[in-house]
Design a protein around this motif. Sequence first.
Motif, short mmCIF file in Angstrom:
data_model
loop_
_atom_site.label_atom_id
_atom_site.label_comp_id
_atom_site.label_asym_id
_atom_site.label_seq_id
_atom_site.Cartn_x
_atom_site.Cartn_y
_atom_site.Cartn_z
N ARG A 168 29.30 31.08 42.33
CA ARG A 168 30.00 30.94 43.65
C ARG A 168 31.61 31.65 43.48
O ARG A 168 32.14 31.87 44.49
N ALA A 169 32.26 31.40 42.19
CA ALA A 169 33.42 31.81 42.03
C ALA A 169 33.41 33.53 42.10
O ALA A 169 34.42 34.46 42.89
N VAL A 170 32.29 34.36 41.65
CA VAL A 170 32.13 35.77 41.84
C VAL A 170 31.96 35.84 43.43
O VAL A 170 32.53 36.90 43.78
N GLU A 171 31.17 35.15 44.11
CA GLU A 171 31.17 35.45 45.48
C GLU A 171 32.52 35.42 46.27
O GLU A 171 32.97 36.13 46.92
N LEU A 177 33.52 49.46 28.45
CA LEU A 177 34.67 48.74 27.93
C LEU A 177 34.86 47.26 28.52
O LEU A 177 35.09 46.36 27.96
N LEU A 178 34.80 47.25 29.83
CA LEU A 178 35.15 46.20 30.53
C LEU A 178 33.98 45.40 31.02
O LEU A 178 34.11 44.23 31.36
N ASP A 179 32.72 45.99 30.81
CA ASP A 179 31.89 45.40 31.71
C ASP A 179 30.74 44.41 30.75
O ASP A 179 29.95 44.79 29.86
N PHE A 180 31.14 43.09 30.85
CA PHE A 180 30.42 42.07 30.10
C PHE A 180 29.10 41.97 30.33
O PHE A 180 28.28 41.99 29.74
N GLY A 181 28.77 42.18 31.84
CA GLY A 181 27.52 41.99 32.34
C GLY A 181 26.54 43.05 31.91
O GLY A 181 25.27 42.90 31.35
N LEU A 228 25.38 38.49 39.59
CA LEU A 228 25.87 38.64 40.93
C LEU A 228 27.11 39.73 40.69
O LEU A 228 27.17 40.71 41.45
N ALA A 229 27.91 39.63 39.61
CA ALA A 229 28.71 40.54 39.27
C ALA A 229 28.51 41.98 39.19
O ALA A 229 29.04 42.69 39.65
N ALA A 230 27.20 42.08 38.61
CA ALA A 230 26.57 43.23 38.41
C ALA A 230 26.41 43.93 39.74
O ALA A 230 26.29 45.04 40.03
N GLN A 231 25.69 43.07 40.61
CA GLN A 231 25.28 43.54 41.80
C GLN A 231 26.45 44.14 42.88
O GLN A 231 26.32 45.15 43.40
#
Lengths: 777, 118
Positions: free
Chosen positions: A543-546, A458-462, A583-586
């Motif tokens: 960079r923002a995800v990091e 539901l939340l996971d765009f990636g 990166l978010a998925a990772q």
Amino acid sequence: MAGVRLFGTMGAEASFREEDFFGREEELSALTRAAADGGRGIGSSFMIYGPPNIGKTSLLLKLAHDLRSSPETGGIPRPFPFYFSFSQILSHPLALSQHFIQEFLWQLLRFLGDGQPSPFDPEGMCDQLSVHGFTGCREILAAHAKYTAAGDGLSALVNALSFPFAAGGELFYPVFLFDDFQYTGKLQGVTDGAMLSILRPYIKSGHYPMFLSGSSPGRVTASLKREGLFGTFQMLEIGGLSQESSLRLWQYLCERRRLEIPASLLPRASKRLGGIPVYQRMLVEEIFFRNARVTDVVGLENLYALSVTEGKLNRYWREFFENTFPERARRGRAIRFLKRVLCDRFPLDTVEGALSLMGASQEEGEAVLSAFEFKGLMKSDLEQLAFIGDPVLADFLFWAFERGVLGKGGSQVAASIVQARLSHVEPESGQDAGHARRVAVVKELMRKWDLREVPLLLLDFGKFREKFGGKGLLEVVIGMEGEQVRVRLPKISSVSTGYRTHRGGPRFDFDLVAYGFLEGDFSEENLVIWAVDVVPEKNLAARAVEHFENRCRLLALEKRLPADRLRKWMLLDETADPAAVDLAAQYGVHLSHPTQVRLFLNLFGLEELEREPEAPRPSFTGAPRGEKPLEYELVLPMKADSEMVAARVAEEVAAFASVDSDTVDRIKMAIIEACINAFEHSASESGKVRLRYLLSPEKIELYVQDDGKGFGAGKTPEESKKNRGWGLKLIRELVDDVEIVTGPDGTVVRMVKFLDAGQPGPARKGEGAPDAPGADG
Amino acid sequence: MTGNPTIRTREEGETLVVYVGGYLNNVLGEEVERVVREQFDAGGRQVLLHFGETRLVNSIGISFIIGIVEKVMEREGRMAFCDVSRINRELFQITRLAKYVRSFDTEKDALEYLARTV
């Protein structure tokens, strides 16, 4: 000498300094008026209540002082304020009655101008009283001695309490200022309410104004009701000082200790301490003894936090809890419970909810609640619980929880308190109103997730982008049994603003931090924290995800959370770089698009939050033909009423196109019927139905797909018998075009509703008002 | 998602007024059927179905309403609908329910109609 009196009310009276008293003008005026009216037999009685140490005793003592100082009235009896505190020291009625008589005699002689009477010599005081024309005193003492010798506590108490009413006459009439009155319900061998039974005729007479004060109005009012006295009493709740009075107190205290606190900080300081005088005194003492200087907000907050975590305010509440809950385990339970209520603002108003949150046995839980009520930390009215909102107590509980449960040091907790307060009051630059609104929406949404099951996807765009080749925006999956990606959201018990360890240190400045518990089990093992950031940039960069991930790691380290106990969620504004999605998925960071959030809001009945003020929605009016349609997907379990979810999403999708309400209703009905058909006839093994909503400037296309065996277009014989089988007919009437394709992989029902009458396609049906009843052929 | 079936009834003269609230699906349809059946078993002959609080009606709900209409006709009873939304009127027309049962804008009009036809 007053100093020889070991117990009784003298302690409170001795510590009261009239010059320390500020404010409460209205309360004093009302009480003074009621006391004066007692001389004419029309005096009122008051029940004064409020949380512990709010200043109830000071109010009574100030009233006593004012009444004693009232001028002679030339032959008219004067009010004699008799202050008496029913403390827990005197729980035996014999001791209490003895002390009551002594105290009355002593205060009366002082009132009559007899200097320092001998407090432990009642006979001597009786003799002194006879000089003023009061006789019969020794007889009462003799009767009391007789009851005492017989061990008849109740009779001795009746004797003692009746004593003041035998005195009086031309010179004065007693006004009773009874403090800590709730303790009268705990006298040994005396039933709760007996005290009021004894006093009842005197109260009813109106000649003896009676002001009862205590932290536990529930118990006292229950007794008043039993005695039929409730209507006689006026309820007077005492809260913090008004800001004006609080400021005057600051100025007085600072002058006395020669402290310099900038005047601009004082209103904030008053608010910080809830306008409670005792806290103001303690903080000033803290600053004075630390020889500290307060020059700015940060300095003030630091000193306050130090006081709460290791100074006077800490000792004050620590002793309170140690006295109230002598047993360590119960104390810990009580503190943890109250922390969740006052700090985390856990919504709680029933005894059942409180027991559940406490996780204690019913007996222990009720004992804890009873202690809270007795001490004035909780009110119970018609079984609805309300807890006091004392800001200092809340911070103390935060300290106790962080230190006791999470093992954090005092300085760490102090830094958290300071940072939380500074962050709360001064929003960070760059966070505009839109950002704040979105944060508020997510905050409310998280609260609404309480005990609901919503899957990870539901939340996971990636993951969604990966699965559907970047075409779509959303997949909603509701509660599938055995679904691999399904997670149970924790019971959200708190949503707060971000978190940092200390000023200048690692920044845990999330937009939201939600504390929750898995499986509704409020144990540390099941504690889960959600860290949420609402990304203000138009495009999410790697960079923002990091940066977000780094903060999450620090938070996990700080909170000692295992990996699966920190959930990470970023809410995008518009788009995301593919690298950011990867990166978010990772890192296991869930990404969501605002569209998803809007749909969630709709599903949870929260759409009004987003609609005011409403973010502009994409408009299709005049959009170029052939533009790529917006696409939404939804996977539903084939279970009762799931079709309503499909209808609500359809409603939301239709709202994007600004179609009229009749069209929206037809689209909703059509998709409901298509879903029901799939549920009933497909015999799908997966038990799922997949829905797609495609929105283009010309039309809305709805696809309902199952993986079953397909269904016929007409009614089955069984359906005909039961008046069933209307689904497909309805669909055909409600939308402009229907196509049903059944293959080896299942059935797809495609439904089209054209949005513009001028568009090519089948003629529109059912527009306007339906025919009159009976006209349909 | 839809909550429990919500049904209220009241008697107005010889008419049983049934307020159908929420989502008229199989669950609520059964409930309406039960209430009407009890009215007829007890000797009643007139029923007014009030749809003012009905959010949605699905085809299964409609099938129950058709069944109820059939039973009312079998027993020579009388029936009316009132406060029916536009979409639900449309559904009743598609399913030809409207041919057998009159719909009224207000409860008052419907009750007057039933009173006249006693």
